[in-house]
Write a protein that holds these residues in place. Structure first.
Motif, PDB file in Angstrom:
ATOM      1  N   GLU A   1      -1.334  -0.160 -10.779  1.00  0.00           N
ATOM      2  CA  GLU A   1      -2.427  -1.131 -10.786  1.00  0.00           C
ATOM      3  C   GLU A   1      -2.012  -2.435 -11.445  1.00  0.00           C
ATOM      4  OE1 GLU A   1      -5.933   0.498 -12.473  1.00  0.00           O
ATOM      5  OE2 GLU A   1      -6.253   1.933 -10.838  1.00  0.00           O
TER       6      GLU A   1
ATOM      7  N   ALA B   1      -7.621   0.490   4.654  1.00  0.00           N
ATOM      8  CA  ALA B   1      -6.882   0.210   3.438  1.00  0.00           C
ATOM      9  C   ALA B   1      -5.937  -0.965   3.604  1.00  0.00           C
ATOM     10  CB  ALA B   1      -6.103   1.453   3.004  1.00  0.00           C
TER      11      ALA B   1
ATOM     12  N   GLU C   1      -7.832  -4.311   3.366  1.00  0.00           N
ATOM     13  CA  GLU C   1      -8.531  -4.700   2.143  1.00  0.00           C
ATOM     14  C   GLU C   1      -8.060  -6.061   1.660  1.00  0.00           C
ATOM     15  OE1 GLU C   1      -8.123  -1.777  -0.841  1.00  0.00           O
ATOM     16  OE2 GLU C   1      -9.439  -0.314   0.136  1.00  0.00           O
TER      17      GLU C   1
ATOM     18  N   LEU D   1       0.864  -1.176   0.000  1.00  0.00           N
ATOM     19  CA  LEU D   1       0.000   0.000   0.000  1.00  0.00           C
ATOM     20  C   LEU D   1       0.903   1.230   0.000  1.00  0.00           C
ATOM     21  CD1 LEU D   1      -2.801   1.394   0.335  1.00  0.00           C
ATOM     22  CD2 LEU D   1      -2.385   1.326   2.807  1.00  0.00           C
TER      23      LEU D   1
ATOM     24  N   ARG E   1      -1.549  -1.039  -4.358  1.00  0.00           N
ATOM     25  CA  ARG E   1      -2.676  -0.160  -4.056  1.00  0.00           C
ATOM     26  C   ARG E   1      -2.179   1.203  -3.585  1.00  0.00           C
ATOM     27  NH1 ARG E   1      -4.940  -2.237   0.240  1.00  0.00           N
ATOM     28  NH2 ARG E   1      -3.408  -3.892   0.497  1.00  0.00           N
TER      29      ARG E   1
ATOM     30  N   VAL F   1      -6.542  -8.941  -0.541  1.00  0.00           N
ATOM     31  CA  VAL F   1      -5.434  -8.943  -1.513  1.00  0.00           C
ATOM     32  C   VAL F   1      -5.741  -9.984  -2.572  1.00  0.00           C
ATOM     33  CG1 VAL F   1      -2.984  -9.264  -1.834  1.00  0.00           C
ATOM     34  CG2 VAL F   1      -3.825  -8.243   0.301  1.00  0.00           C
TER      35      VAL F   1
END
Length: 506
Positions: free
Chosen positions: A479, A498, A501, A464, A484, A503
């Protein structure tokens, strides 16, 4: 050939054919004037610039060639035979922009003169591109530093508010105001980035009619201004546009709110969609639309219209006609930036007393939606704590402390590093992180390079990246690499969410 033969008597007869031939052959707009400043003839480029609705006639005062607001000062300039060259604007067909021109006057024998008008539109377009590039660089730097500060403010105030809790409601209320002010500051930075076309967009194929219907329902539900009727006129179903859907909503809502403010005594607000095929460029304010096949979205009102002297300026940043009502002058600048960054163009048409029409033209998309959207991952791991500690990398100590505190409070094990080199050294010492959370812009190696270096050793490592420098996120195809991105400013809860989230599984 748009020129006239005048006064074929006396000595003019000998010189007229040569002068008229020169006039007709000039590539730039030009006019032949007599000693009294009246038009004898104009060439084809000038007549084309003025448009078919303004045919120049012999005997016209030369100042009528120019924009109405400038005619008095142009008459004074024309009355001075030796006046220095200057800039001005040509008269324009109704609803079209006034072309900027550089003017020179060449005196001919027997008192006649040649008026040369060089089109400055290409030069101004190049200057605007340079200005946007400079502003983009400046806005990016402001966003990076300002968003770092706002992240600290948001995070610290959220933590303080949590600690104050119900024990001190007065302090909690003050902290809420701090967080709201920080949120408004973050919105201002986003508007600057949108104007400079530096914000991070997530475009996808959007059914335009469905998007407009959704916005229309919000406008109806938000309490339509008394006396303002909302009309929706949609083209055939299935028309797609490639745009960030949240930004499309933002564009239309902004234009709709402006339209409602333009009708304080009531009127009609119309949202419509359609299509347009252009075989030649369509000049307009603020854009000249190139030839092509376009999907069109229009926001039209029946308000008082926009004064002609104001119309060319309404998309300038910080220009507002409503400063007493809190106008920042960034609304339309933001809208235009979003449309242009999405590959589209805007044209506004308005006449005093007859309302305004804001027309958005987006490239037509004909392929089916299923062929263009990225495929969803076949399976995903449920949200859970990573198998190893979170490696948190940020060169800003206050941000590092806030992020570490938020992640630890959520139950994560956290290892911190102040830069990419320190993070890689920890790997050499045997650290096996379960997740990498890194700032993008750091001294030395940046976050993107760090993520790739760590992925070279740990291919399945979730990453992240966080940044207040928005355009850094679009460099390098994040992307495609499964990396992310979380934009600053963010609150502690957003960071925790975040990290948690799912994976995508490989």
């Amino acid at each position: 050939m748009a020129w006239w033969r005048l006064n074929r008597r006396c000595s003019w007869r000998r010189t007229e054919p040569a002068v008229l031939a020169v006039l007709a052959g000039l590539p730039e707009a030009a006019a032949l004037l007599d000693a009294g400043g009246m038009v004898r003839a104009v060439n084809t480029p000038l007549q084309a610039a003025l448009g078919p609705t303004q045919p120049v006639r012999p005997g016209w005062p030369a100042e009528r060639i120019f924009a109405p607001a400038l005619r008095a000062e142009m008459a004074d300039w024309l009355a001075q035979p030796g006046a220095a060259p200057r800039e001005s604007r040509l008269a324009a067909p109704q609803g079209m922009p006034e072309a900027p021109v550089a003017i020179r006057r060449i005196t001919l024998p027997r008192g006649d003169s040649l008026l040369l008008l060089q089109d400055l539109t290409p030069r101004q377009a190049a200057a605007e591109a340079d200005r946007l590039q400079t502003l983009g660089t400046l806005a990016g730097g402001i966003a990076h530093d300002f968003n770092n500060l706002l992240t600290v403010v948001l995070g610290a105030s959220e933590d303080a508010q949590r600690l104050a809790g119900a024990a001190d409601p007065v302090l909690a209320a003050e902290l809420t105001q701090i967080r709201q002010a920080a949120g408004r500051g973050a919105l201002l930075v986003k508007q600057l980035l949108a104007y400079a076309r530096q914000q991070v967009l997530a475009p996808r194929l959007v059914p335009l009619n469905e998007a407009v219907e959704g916005i229309a329902s919000l406008l109806r539900g938000s309490g339509q201004r008394q006396g303002v009727a909302l009309e929706v006129a949609l083209d055939e179903a299935g028309r797609m546009v490639l745009i960030d859907p949240s930004q499309l909503d933002r564009v239309v809502m902004n234009l709709a709110m402006n339209a409602r403010q333009a009708m304080p005594q009531g009127g009609r607000l119309r949202l419509s969609t359609g299509r347009l095929v252009l075989l030649s460029p369509l000049p307009g304010v603020p854009d000249t639309v190139p030839p092509g096949r376009w999907t069109v979205l229009e926001v039209t009102d029946t308000g008082g219209g926009i004064p002609p002297e104001v119309l060319p300026r309404i998309f300038e940043p910080f220009f507002t006609t409503r400063p007493e009502r809190g106008g920042t002058g960034l609304g339309l600048a933001t809208v235009h930036g979003i449309v242009r960054q999405s590959g589209g163009f805007m044209v506004v048409e308005s006449q005093p007393g007859q309302g305004a029409c804001f027309r958005i033209l987006l490239p037509r998309v004909d392929e089916p939606i299923a062929d263009s959207l990225p495929a969803a991952p076949a399976s995903a791991q449920p949200a859970c704590h990573p198998a190893g500690p979170i490696l948190l990398v940020d060169d800003e100590a206050p941000l590092r402390r806030l992020a570490e505190r938020a992640l630890r409070r959520a139950g994560h094990d956290v290892v911190v590093a102040e830069d990419a080199e320190t993070a890689l050294a920890l790997l050499e010492e045997g650290l096996v992180p379960g997740h990498l959370v890194s700032d993008v812009a750091m001294p030395g190696m940046d976050g993107v390079a760090l993520a790739r270096a760590m992925r070279a050793r740990l291919p399945r490592l979730p990453v992240l990246l966080v940044s207040g420098y928005a355009h850094a996120a679009v460099d390098g195809g994040l992307e495609e690499d499964g990396i992310r991105f979380l934009a600053k400013p963010y609150g502690p809860a957003e960071l925790v969410a975040a990290v948690g989230e799912p994976v995508p599984a490989e």
